[in-house]
Design a protein around this motif. Structure first.
Motif, PDB file in Angstrom:
ATOM      1  N   LEU A 144       0.826  -1.207   0.000  1.00 39.90           N
ATOM      2  CA  LEU A 144       0.000   0.000   0.000  1.00 39.90           C
ATOM      3  C   LEU A 144       0.858   1.253   0.000  1.00 39.90           C
ATOM      4  O   LEU A 144       0.493   2.278  -0.604  1.00 39.90           O
ATOM      5  CB  LEU A 144      -0.935  -0.015   1.207  1.00 39.90           C
ATOM      6  N   ASP A 145       2.001   1.220   0.658  1.00 38.14           N
ATOM      7  CA  ASP A 145       2.895   2.377   0.629  1.00 38.14           C
ATOM      8  C   ASP A 145       3.460   2.585  -0.774  1.00 38.14           C
ATOM      9  O   ASP A 145       3.539   3.723  -1.258  1.00 38.14           O
ATOM     10  CB  ASP A 145       4.026   2.192   1.638  1.00 38.14           C
ATOM     11  N   ARG A 199       0.783   4.067  -2.861  1.00 32.48           N
ATOM     12  CA  ARG A 199       0.655   5.511  -2.601  1.00 32.48           C
ATOM     13  C   ARG A 199       1.706   6.296  -3.387  1.00 32.48           C
ATOM     14  O   ARG A 199       1.406   7.333  -4.003  1.00 32.48           O
ATOM     15  CB  ARG A 199       0.802   5.796  -1.112  1.00 32.48           C
ATOM     16  N   SER A 225       0.702   9.134  -6.014  1.00 28.10           N
ATOM     17  CA  SER A 225       0.832  10.536  -5.594  1.00 28.10           C
ATOM     18  C   SER A 225       2.088  11.208  -6.077  1.00 28.10           C
ATOM     19  O   SER A 225       2.119  12.434  -6.232  1.00 28.10           O
ATOM     20  CB  SER A 225       0.759  10.635  -4.067  1.00 28.10           C
ATOM     21  N   PRO A 250      -7.460  11.141  -4.877  1.00 24.45           N
ATOM     22  CA  PRO A 250      -8.298  10.256  -4.057  1.00 24.45           C
ATOM     23  C   PRO A 250      -9.780  10.600  -4.075  1.00 24.45           C
ATOM     24  O   PRO A 250     -10.605   9.785  -3.656  1.00 24.45           O
ATOM     25  CB  PRO A 250      -7.719  10.440  -2.653  1.00 24.45           C
ATOM     26  N   LEU A 253     -11.362   1.806  -3.001  1.00 24.33           N
ATOM     27  CA  LEU A 253     -10.309   0.815  -2.813  1.00 24.33           C
ATOM     28  C   LEU A 253     -10.952  -0.482  -2.341  1.00 24.33           C
ATOM     29  O   LEU A 253     -11.675  -0.503  -1.336  1.00 24.33           O
ATOM     30  CB  LEU A 253      -9.291   1.284  -1.779  1.00 24.33           C
ATOM     31  N   LEU A 258      -2.237   4.647   2.537  1.00 23.36           N
ATOM     32  CA  LEU A 258      -2.762   5.578   1.528  1.00 23.36           C
ATOM     33  C   LEU A 258      -3.273   6.883   2.111  1.00 23.36           C
ATOM     34  O   LEU A 258      -3.716   7.765   1.354  1.00 23.36           O
ATOM     35  CB  LEU A 258      -3.892   4.904   0.737  1.00 23.36           C
ATOM     36  N   TRP A 306      -2.086  10.203   0.664  1.00 20.64           N
ATOM     37  CA  TRP A 306      -2.322  10.548  -0.747  1.00 20.64           C
ATOM     38  C   TRP A 306      -3.274  11.729  -0.822  1.00 20.64           C
ATOM     39  O   TRP A 306      -4.389  11.679  -0.315  1.00 20.64           O
ATOM     40  CB  TRP A 306      -2.910   9.336  -1.464  1.00 20.64           C
TER      41      TRP A 306
END
Length: 452
Positions: free
Chosen positions: A119-120, A123, A127, A202, A207, A226, A229
């Motif tokens: 997930l990082d 992101r 972003s 976003p 998600l 996230l 973001w």
């Protein structure tokens, strides 16, 4: 020696199956989070959809959305393209991104224990993509080569001609989603950067996380991964709408490929999307009956009886809004004209109705295979993300399958006749010199020949 026979067990009919329902929440930065627990699926499927309309692309830079998607994993502010790829490899993470008529979709599959890291990385890709100049040039060159390859493929060439003739020329749907040689050649890194800054954020995103989530606080993990973001420049996408059909009478476009030993056939009309007011339930069943299996009407004649083809398929293809009914496949070159005649006759005759055995077979197939189709985390995640793109309720599949059990000939015939009006757009990719005169003799409408 004597034996005692055991009583034969009673076999009860299967209980109605329901599509799983998620845990639902909203992150602080506005992402709708849907968490589906799929026990035993230790590769977690993550699907992110950001509302996006291809009509928002600059007219002279069509394809920039698709190019932006292809470049998201080519390096970030923190990591070069090579470093980012290495980090994904270390976690067993697979990332892919693409655009449809209604959204940017980013797919991630990752082992459960590496979900926070994935997930990082997601992101970062969303972003702060770096869009390195060298990678942008490479992706654009790759797209130009891809266009040439598509032109050499009869199925791709037929699909391209079909969209160009099915929808009005003013409609974005009539042109390739990934752009044309002219628009791709004009594109630069600045165009990609500007499109990302304006259209990827976003706001309005959904998600989906599906897999074995036992012991995972999904909301917390997502907030950590996230939550940072943000994009203050993000402009909401133009709402999806059905493309305007090209209209007009039935017609044939013959794409000339001299010496072809096979011909590619496509026969289509505009169709519904899954939010159609009368209900979507008839259309998957109709697809199965008419051309969705080797035992369907089309293959029963063209493959099993005549031996003209290895298989032709018919299906209702929904978009975010609007859709089409397309029958397509290849046939022997020497059987092209008769195959086309028979194909149109089969499609036209279906307006007269369907037998009880056909209906039962179609309903049973779609309803009873649903548990298998949605048995994996990635299948659940894919369907849930499609529901988000199309703005459909989370119990859509459950309600649709229930409605299918009530289908009868009258309902199916009405649904089919609502779409199949006889104003076919027919595409034939084959040897024009040997085919044109006989195709004109079928009376399917004016025949236009275009180069391959």
């Amino acid at each position: 020696m004597s034996t005692t026979a055991a009583a034969r067990p009673e076999v009860a009919p299967p209980e109605p199956w329901t599509f799983p329902m998620p845990q639902e929440s909203v992150t602080e930065n506005g992402i709708r989070l849907l968490s589906y627990a799929v026990p035993g699926q230790y590769v977690v499927s993550v699907r992110l959809v950001v509302p996006l309309s291809l009509t928002d692309e600059p007219a002279d830079r069509e394809g920039v959305a698709a190019m932006t998607a292809r470049l998201l994993d080519e390096g970030t502010a923190e990591h070069s393209s090579e470093e980012f790829a290495e980090l994904m490899e270390r976690t067993g993470m697979v990332l892919g991104a693409a655009v449809t008529d209604g959204a940017l979709s980013v797919d991630v599959d990752v082992p459960q224990r590496f979900l926070p890291q994935a997930l990082d990385l997601l992101r970062q890709a969303l972003s702060e993509p770096a869009f390195p100049e060298a990678e942008v040039r490479r992706i654009l060159r790759s797209r130009l080569a891809e266009i040439e390859q598509e032109r050499a493929s009869a199925p791709h060439r037929a699909a391209r001609e079909l969209t160009a003739n099915l929808w009005a020329p003013s409609e974005r749907a009539s042109r390739p989603a990934a752009g044309t040689p002219t628009t791709i050649s004009a594109m630069s890194r600045d165009d990609v950067v500007a499109f990302h800054r304006t259209h990827i954020g976003p706001r309005g995103a959904t998600l989906v996380v599906a897999g074995d989530l036992d012991g995972i606080d999904v909301a917390e993990v997502v907030a950590t991964g996230l939550g940072g973001w943000a994009n203050p420049d993000h402009v909401p996408a133009t709402p999806a709408r059905p493309p305007v059909p090209a209209g007009g009478e039935a017609r044939v476009v013959l794409v000339d490929r001299p010496g072809s030993v096979q011909s590619e056939l496509s026969v289509a009309v505009p169709g519904p999307d899954r939010s159609v007011e009368s209900g979507w339930a008839p259309y998957p069943v109709l697809s199965f009956i008419v051309g969705g299996s080797p035992s369907a009407r089309v293959d029963a004649v063209l493959r099993e009886d005549k031996g003209y083809t290895y298989g032709i398929r018919a299906a209702f293809r929904p978009r975010a809004r609007g859709g089409s009914f397309v029958t397509a496949g290849s046939v022997r070159a020497d059987a092209t004209v008769d195959a086309l005649r028979l194909l149109v006759e089969i499609l036209e005759k279906a307006r007269e109705g369907f037998s009880d055995s056909e209906i039962r077979s179609g309903v049973d197939y779609v309803v009873q295979t649903a548990p298998g189709r949605y048995a994996t985390a990635d299948a659940v995640a894919d369907e849930a993300s499609a529901l988000a793109i199309e703005g459909l309720p989370l119990d859509f599949q459950t309600q649709t399958l229930a409605a299918m059990r009530e289908l009868d000939d009258a309902r199916l015939t009405t649904a089919y006749a609502d779409v199949v009006t006889g104003e076919w757009v027919v595409i034939v990719v084959g040897d024009a010199a040997s085919l044109r005169e006989d195709i004109e003799g079928l009376g399917l409408g004016p025949v236009t020949v275009v180069p391959a």
